[in-house]
Design a protein around this motif. Structure first.
Motif, PDB file in Angstrom:
ATOM      1  N   ASP A   1       0.698  -5.521   3.992  1.00 33.69           N
ATOM      2  CA  ASP A   1       1.243  -5.823   2.667  1.00 33.69           C
ATOM      3  C   ASP A   1       2.180  -7.026   2.676  1.00 33.69           C
ATOM      4  O   ASP A   1       2.236  -7.769   1.697  1.00 33.69           O
ATOM      5  CB  ASP A   1       1.989  -4.600   2.118  1.00 33.69           C
ATOM      6  CG  ASP A   1       1.049  -3.457   1.774  1.00 33.69           C
ATOM      7  OD1 ASP A   1      -0.031  -3.735   1.206  1.00 33.69           O
ATOM      8  OD2 ASP A   1       1.370  -2.299   2.090  1.00 33.69           O
TER       9      ASP A   1
ATOM     10  N   GLU B   1      -7.734   4.027   5.269  1.00 33.64           N
ATOM     11  CA  GLU B   1      -7.461   2.733   5.883  1.00 33.64           C
ATOM     12  C   GLU B   1      -8.576   1.729   5.590  1.00 33.64           C
ATOM     13  O   GLU B   1      -8.316   0.539   5.378  1.00 33.64           O
ATOM     14  CB  GLU B   1      -7.281   2.911   7.400  1.00 33.64           C
ATOM     15  CG  GLU B   1      -6.027   3.719   7.756  1.00 33.64           C
ATOM     16  CD  GLU B   1      -5.883   3.951   9.249  1.00 33.64           C
ATOM     17  OE1 GLU B   1      -6.853   3.636  10.001  1.00 33.64           O
ATOM     18  OE2 GLU B   1      -4.830   4.442   9.678  1.00 33.64           O
TER      19      GLU B   1
ATOM     20  N   LYS C   1      -7.988   0.447   2.218  1.00 32.58           N
ATOM     21  CA  LYS C   1      -6.857  -0.488   2.208  1.00 32.58           C
ATOM     22  C   LYS C   1      -7.304  -1.887   2.630  1.00 32.58           C
ATOM     23  O   LYS C   1      -6.865  -2.892   2.053  1.00 32.58           O
ATOM     24  CB  LYS C   1      -5.770   0.034   3.157  1.00 32.58           C
ATOM     25  CG  LYS C   1      -4.481  -0.785   3.138  1.00 32.58           C
ATOM     26  CD  LYS C   1      -3.764  -0.650   1.810  1.00 32.58           C
ATOM     27  CE  LYS C   1      -2.429  -1.370   1.830  1.00 32.58           C
ATOM     28  NZ  LYS C   1      -1.737  -1.306   0.513  1.00 32.58           N
TER      29      LYS C   1
END
Length: 588
Positions: free
Chosen positions: A460, A492, A495
């Motif tokens: 991030d 994950e 993500k």
């Protein structure tokens, strides 16, 4: 009854035996009444002899190269002094008893019994003749032996060979898919696999802990000498593994293959990080058969008035230096040509320094001090007689150009010995790279690769700093293949897709089946794929993949033997619910 033998089997110990041979006329010679024919099959060549008193002599007078024969006769020693040490059968010949001409041949468009250069498209058009040539027979046989050794190795390690389908869903993997239209489902398409990547991961989810496959793959991209649109790879995946586990099994496989097929004992592979490979060799697939490590000499030119160097340093770039052994003997014209080569490799130019026994010369002599030249010389451990090559640019460009020039120098100095096999591992790759077309971050490999341990927290706040659990096997400056530890948790994987700016709808459309599979207890897993065509090319000492592939496409992806791709009947096009666009004609 005569004993059927191959054309490479007979020896002096077989003298007196009655044998039957079948093969092709490799060469016919008429010597003072006797006719000699070299008969060839896949195992070798045997000389057969026709006596003018024999009924078969008249047939032999009209034989020509590539006629197909069945010959029966008696093995005898060649007369003293006429033996041929270049042939395994060179001590004997077969005196013909009966001859049967099984088939006549047209005059070949090129000599099958010669290794004289032939236009590649002509060779591919008559590939059935080209494959009869000893070099091609040897290459294809070596390919078989390498693939067999791979299968034997993985079988001994408890891996299952599992075949995956050839028609799958289009899941973008970095190259264009070959698409197959569906007759039963209008406006829908299968894709030919670029790799079995998702399927082999699903096999791990399915509980098959050790998988391998000799997999055929297709990518619709421009061909190069070391890349084909249709290729074969050794595909491997295993569960509950670490990166070291994968490296151990793949390295052990290649060492077994080299020992079994080539009789070469390969030492343990050195390991380099991606950063080390670039810093030392300028490329992530370094040729370790020779040294000539690069050096960043930017600090040696701090405060320089030389505009080219000052600009590179002030913009955060680098000045990268390379030693050219014996390069001081080059003429100024030769250095100019070398500078043009650097430009072709993507550089802005090159500065050279010749450390001659009669003094130092340079393309930028008035800008370089003795102290600066001495610093570069020391950084490269150069000696009198060498040349120093310097490349100033953005760091990535300077290293890339220097790395290509290192290989060029290696070729010019005969440092790249084809009989040396320098394997290595490169690890620790960046997770992302910037796509030149869009300027957006994109996965440096495929998006199913797990980030390095501890790097998830960067996703991030600084994703470009992430490293990947990715590894490459390299050999003599070629990348043999890549692999990684995979993401095995659905959240994950989502993500990563989110970081790559894929919407939930895009994820579902492209990869929904796979992400759902990860939700059902996917084990940690990892694997690798190695390019078999490239492995065989290097093992055979060839420079082109088409030399080790039985039926390759040509340099523009055409099969010139079968004339493909080609038009199909209009009705078939209609059955597939397709409409062809008007033919586009080139201007003029």
């Amino acid at each position: 009854m005569p004993n059927r033998v191959s054309c490479g089997a007979l020896r002096a110990a077989d003298e007196g035996a009655e044998v039957e041979l079948c093969g092709w006329v490799n060469r016919r010679r008429d010597h003072g009444g006797l006719i000699f024919v070299d008969l060839r099959d896949t195992d070798g060549i045997t000389q057969i002899v026709f006596d003018p008193q024999h009924p078969s002599f008249a047939q032999a007078e009209h034989l020509r190269n590539e006629d197909v024969l069945r010959a029966v006769g008696s093995v005898r020693r060649r007369p003293s002094g006429t033996e041929n040490p270049r042939l395994a059968t060179g001590e004997i010949e077969v005196a013909i008893g009966t001859l049967e001409i099984l088939n006549r041949s047209q005059v070949p468009p090129f000599q099958v019994n010669s290794e004289e250069p032939v236009d590649e498209n002509l060779r591919l058009e008559y590939r059935y003749l080209d494959l009869r040539r000893p070099r091609m027979q040897r290459n294809i046989r070596t390919r078989h032996q390498i693939v067999k050794a791979m299968r034997d190795f993985f079988d001994s390690r408890g891996f299952l060979e599992i075949e995956t389908p050839m028609m799958i869903k289009s899941t973008p993997e970095g190259a264009r898919d070959y698409l197959v239209p569906s007759r039963l489902y209008p406006r829908h398409f299968y894709a030919l696999p670029q790799s079995p990547q998702l399927l082999k991961q699903i096999l791990m989810i399915s509980g098959f802990g050790k998988y391998m496959q000799i997999a055929r793959c297709m990518r619709d991209e421009d061909q190069r000498a070391d890349r084909l649109v249709e290729f074969v790879q050794l595909d491997v995946e295993l569960s509950f593994c670490t990166q070291d586990d994968v490296l151990e099994v793949m390295e052990s496989c290649m060492r077994y293959v080299w020992l079994t097929v080539l009789g070469v004992e390969v030492p343990p592979f050195p390991r380099l990080t991606h950063q080390e490979a670039i810093a030392k060799y300028g490329v992530d697939k370094p040729d370790l058969r020779f040294g000539l490590e690069l050096a960043d000499v930017s600090q040696s030119f701090a405060g320089t008035e030389f505009a080219v160097f000052r600009s590179a340093i002030e913009s955060g770039g680098a000045i990268v230096a390379l030693r050219y052994p014996g390069g001081a003997a080059l003429s100024r014209r030769e250095f100019d040509a070398l500078t043009e080569t650097a430009k072709q490799f993507g550089g802005k130019g090159m500065v050279w320094i010749a450390l001659g026994s009669d003094g130092t010369k340079s393309s930028a002599a008035r800008f370089l001090s003795e102290t600066q030249i001495a610093a570069v010389r020391d950084a490269l451990a150069a000696e009198t007689g060498d040349a120093l090559l310097l490349f100033a640019d953005a760091a990535a460009v300077a290293y890339a150009v220097a790395g290509k020039m290192r290989n060029e120098v290696g070729d010019r100095c005969n440092l790249r010995d084809p009989n040396v096999y320098a394997f290595a591992w490169v690890t620790g790759f960046p997770y992302l790279e910037i796509d030149e077309a869009t300027g957006e971050p994109a996965p440096a490999h495929h998006p199913f690769t797990a980030p390095a341990p501890g790097d998830w927290e960067l996703i991030d706040r600084d994703p470009t700093a992430m490293r990947a659990q990715h590894y490459d096997m390299v050999l003599n400056g070629y990348e043999l293949g890549s692999g990684s530890i995979r993401i095995h948790k659905a959240q994950e994987q989502r993500k990563i897709f989110e970081m790559l700016k894929l919407t939930p709808e895009q994820v579902e459309e492209r990869f929904g089946f796979f992400v759902r599979a990860l939700e059902y207890g996917a084990p940690p897993h990892g694997g690798m794929a190695l390019g078999i065509d490239r492995i065989v090319m290097i093992a055979c000492g060839e420079a082109n993949l088409r030399e080790v592939t039985a039926f390759p496409k040509n340099s523009v992806a055409r099969d010139v033997m079968m004339d493909a791709p080609s038009p199909v009947p209009e009705q078939l096009v209609k059955d597939l619910h397709l409409r062809l666009a008007p033919e586009v004609r080139s201007p003029g």
